[in-house]
Design a protein around this motif. Structure first.
Motif, short mmCIF file in Angstrom:
data_model
loop_
_atom_site.label_atom_id
_atom_site.label_comp_id
_atom_site.label_asym_id
_atom_site.label_seq_id
_atom_site.Cartn_x
_atom_site.Cartn_y
_atom_site.Cartn_z
N VAL A 59 -23.93 25.31 -23.29
CA VAL A 59 -22.57 25.09 -22.91
C VAL A 59 -21.54 25.86 -23.65
O VAL A 59 -20.83 26.48 -23.19
N GLY A 60 -21.96 25.90 -24.87
CA GLY A 60 -21.14 26.79 -25.97
C GLY A 60 -20.93 28.30 -25.73
O GLY A 60 -20.38 28.92 -25.52
N ASP A 117 -15.82 15.06 -35.63
CA ASP A 117 -17.21 14.53 -35.26
C ASP A 117 -17.58 14.44 -33.60
O ASP A 117 -16.16 13.99 -33.04
N LEU A 118 -18.47 14.43 -33.17
CA LEU A 118 -18.75 14.57 -31.67
C LEU A 118 -18.58 13.33 -30.95
O LEU A 118 -17.69 13.19 -30.00
N THR A 119 -19.17 12.39 -31.52
CA THR A 119 -18.96 10.95 -30.92
C THR A 119 -17.39 10.48 -30.69
O THR A 119 -17.04 10.00 -29.90
N LEU A 148 -10.85 23.38 -15.11
CA LEU A 148 -9.71 22.95 -15.78
C LEU A 148 -10.37 22.94 -17.35
O LEU A 148 -9.87 23.32 -18.40
N ILE A 149 -11.74 22.34 -17.51
CA ILE A 149 -12.17 22.24 -19.05
C ILE A 149 -12.45 23.63 -19.50
O ILE A 149 -12.06 23.83 -20.78
N GLY A 196 -13.82 15.76 -24.41
CA GLY A 196 -14.06 15.31 -25.90
C GLY A 196 -15.09 16.25 -26.41
O GLY A 196 -15.34 16.63 -27.49
N TRP A 197 -16.17 16.24 -25.47
CA TRP A 197 -17.38 16.56 -25.92
C TRP A 197 -17.30 18.21 -26.37
O TRP A 197 -17.97 18.99 -27.21
N VAL A 198 -16.70 18.97 -25.26
CA VAL A 198 -16.63 20.52 -25.26
C VAL A 198 -15.54 20.90 -26.38
O VAL A 198 -16.04 21.75 -26.93
#
Lengths: 166, 292
Positions: free
Chosen positions: B45-46, A68-70, A9-10, A58-60
């Motif tokens: 991952v990227g 911003d990643l965080t 899914l991701i 969110g990370w991907v």
């Protein structure tokens, strides 16, 4: 099995969001399919799954954005967790309730992002609300509602799920 | 009406809550460290995710090419006539420009200008756009493994596109020059006044901090000044469409139409090692010869 499904899914949502959805954007705003997916996973899978899928997504997604990643992880993770909590409180879910829920949650998440980012003088809160938050929330609600209707009413996924559980 | 999940065990709820709290605390207490870890983990991952991204992008490009090819046939005769006219005009202009180029070459040699070292560049393809709605970015199909790094400038043959802000092993995210969060050192080509070019929310750009006494006017071209990293001097950024002069202000500003239409960019060049002049070179100071 479920974990593999979430990974697929991701991996599938990233190209859809960054390659295909820009072509259906209206006034430069496109729906956040990741947000919709996290809400649905949280609602039907519970808060742990909502949180984990939200954090991962969110990370991907942040790897392919200047965001911003965080903040991306915390927002999507939080939305998944809250959707899981909401799913526990609601016995029956109508498509209208889902659309309204998505609209409100997307608005809140968008406002939170606008307040937290405070990018520069030109992008004030009013601009963010008018140009990004509200159109995106409407888009998310419509696409989320349509997806829900399509998947649960047309494809009768619930029957497959109950058969799988049985 | 559908039944929503009511079956998650109590342990799962506790685990979810504990995870949420730990991560939130982690991000609050160690923001840069955690971000660094996730960014590093994101590189492979990227790379993995770049495959479905490229596959979908190539399918989209194939469909777009097919459609463009079909649509192009509709008005091909009219377009052909127009192109012939344009070709005649450009041939005339070309000979004039050859003359001008030859004159410039002679003058450059005469003034003993040090030839600017052309930076090395990497060609890359645009495979996607920002996954969110808050930034204007494009995604390139090359990343760390190809030698790309954050802060490298990205251009096309027409002019400046933007600057790399994030990389994974196989992809890069480029913040466009039209994004309000981007700033590039610019120079008005005619008046030689310097300023900072920033994007606007309307997808245009504006040049800030132009001196009050500058004679900049509509139609002037703005190029990179080459003072701060990323871009060498002289790359086209945009053309001035309006000058804003407020009473009592210390500087004037100008609205620009960007040279590059970022919505149609398909291939770009990434500047790997821009030529950055030293302060002495910039000010035209004579070079010191070593004592023999």
């Amino acid at each position: 099995m479920k974990a593999l499904l979430y990974v697929i899914l991701i991996a599938g949502l990233v190209p859809i969001q960054s390659v295909l959805l820009p072509h259906v954007s209206v006034w430069g705003v496109k729906p956040d399919i990741g947000f919709i997916a996290v809400c649905l996973v949280g609602l039907f899978g519970g808060e742990l799954e909502g949180l984990l899928v939200g954090l991962a997504l969110g990370w991907v997604m942040s790897l392919f954005s200047a965001e911003d990643l965080t903040f991306s992880m915390v927002t999507k993770g939080g939305v998944g967790y809250v959707a899981g909590l909401a799913g526990r409180q609601v016995a029956h879910l109508t498509p209208v309730a889902l659309v309204v829920g998505l609209l409100v949650t997307s608005c809140l998440a968008g406002l939170l992002t606008a307040v937290a980012l405070k990018p520069n003088d030109e992008q004030d809160l009013w601009w963010a609300l008018r140009a990004v938050v509200l159109p995106q929330a409407c888009f998310d609600a419509v696409v989320g509602g349509a997806l829900y209707w399509l998947v649960w009413n047309r494809l009768n996924v619930e029957r497959w799920v109950s058969e799988y559980r049985a | 009406m559908r039944m929503v999940n009511l079956r998650a065990p109590y342990n799962a709820r506790r685990l979810a809550f504990a995870l949420a709290v730990i991560l939130l605390l982690g991000f609050l207490l160690l923001p840069s460290q955690l971000q660094g870890v996730f960014q590093q983990l994101g590189s492979p991952v990227g790379w993995i995710l770049s495959w479905p991204l490229r596959a979908v992008a190539s399918v989209r490009d194939g469909i777009a090419d097919l459609w463009t090819g079909y649509a192009a046939l509709q008005g091909v005769e009219e377009e052909n006539r127009q192109l012939r006219k344009e070709l005649e005009y450009l041939q005339g202009q070309n000979s004039q420009l050859r003359e001008a180029a030859a004159a410039t070459e002679r003058l450059t040699a005469l003034l003993e200008f040090k030839a600017q070292v052309l930076p090395s560049m990497i060609a890359a393809q645009v495979i996607g756009r920002d996954t969110g709605n808050w930034y204007r970015t494009i995604i390139l199909n090359k990343g760390e493994s190809d030698g790309l790094e954050p802060d490298m400038g990205v251009i096309t043959a027409v002019g400046v596109v933007g600057r790399i802000v994030k990389t994974t092993a196989a992809t890069s995210v480029v913040l466009l020059a039209t994004d309000p969060n981007n700033a590039i050192a610019g120079l008005i080509q005619r008046t030689r006044d310097e300023g900072i070019v920033e994007g606007t929310t309307q997808g245009l750009a504006h040049l800030k901090y132009i001196p009050l006494l500058s004679s900049a006017r509509t139609g002037d071209r703005v190029v990179t000044s080459g003072l701060v990293g990323g871009f060498p001097r002289g790359l086209a950024i945009g053309t001035i469409t309006r000058i804003d002069k407020e009473e009592g202000a210390l500087f004037q500003s100008a609205e620009l139409t960007p040279e590059v239409d970022a919505n149609r960019v398909e291939e770009v060049l990434v500047i790997q090692s821009p030529y950055v002049p030293t302060e002495g070179e910039r000010l035209g100071a004579p070079s010191v010869k070593p004592k023999s």
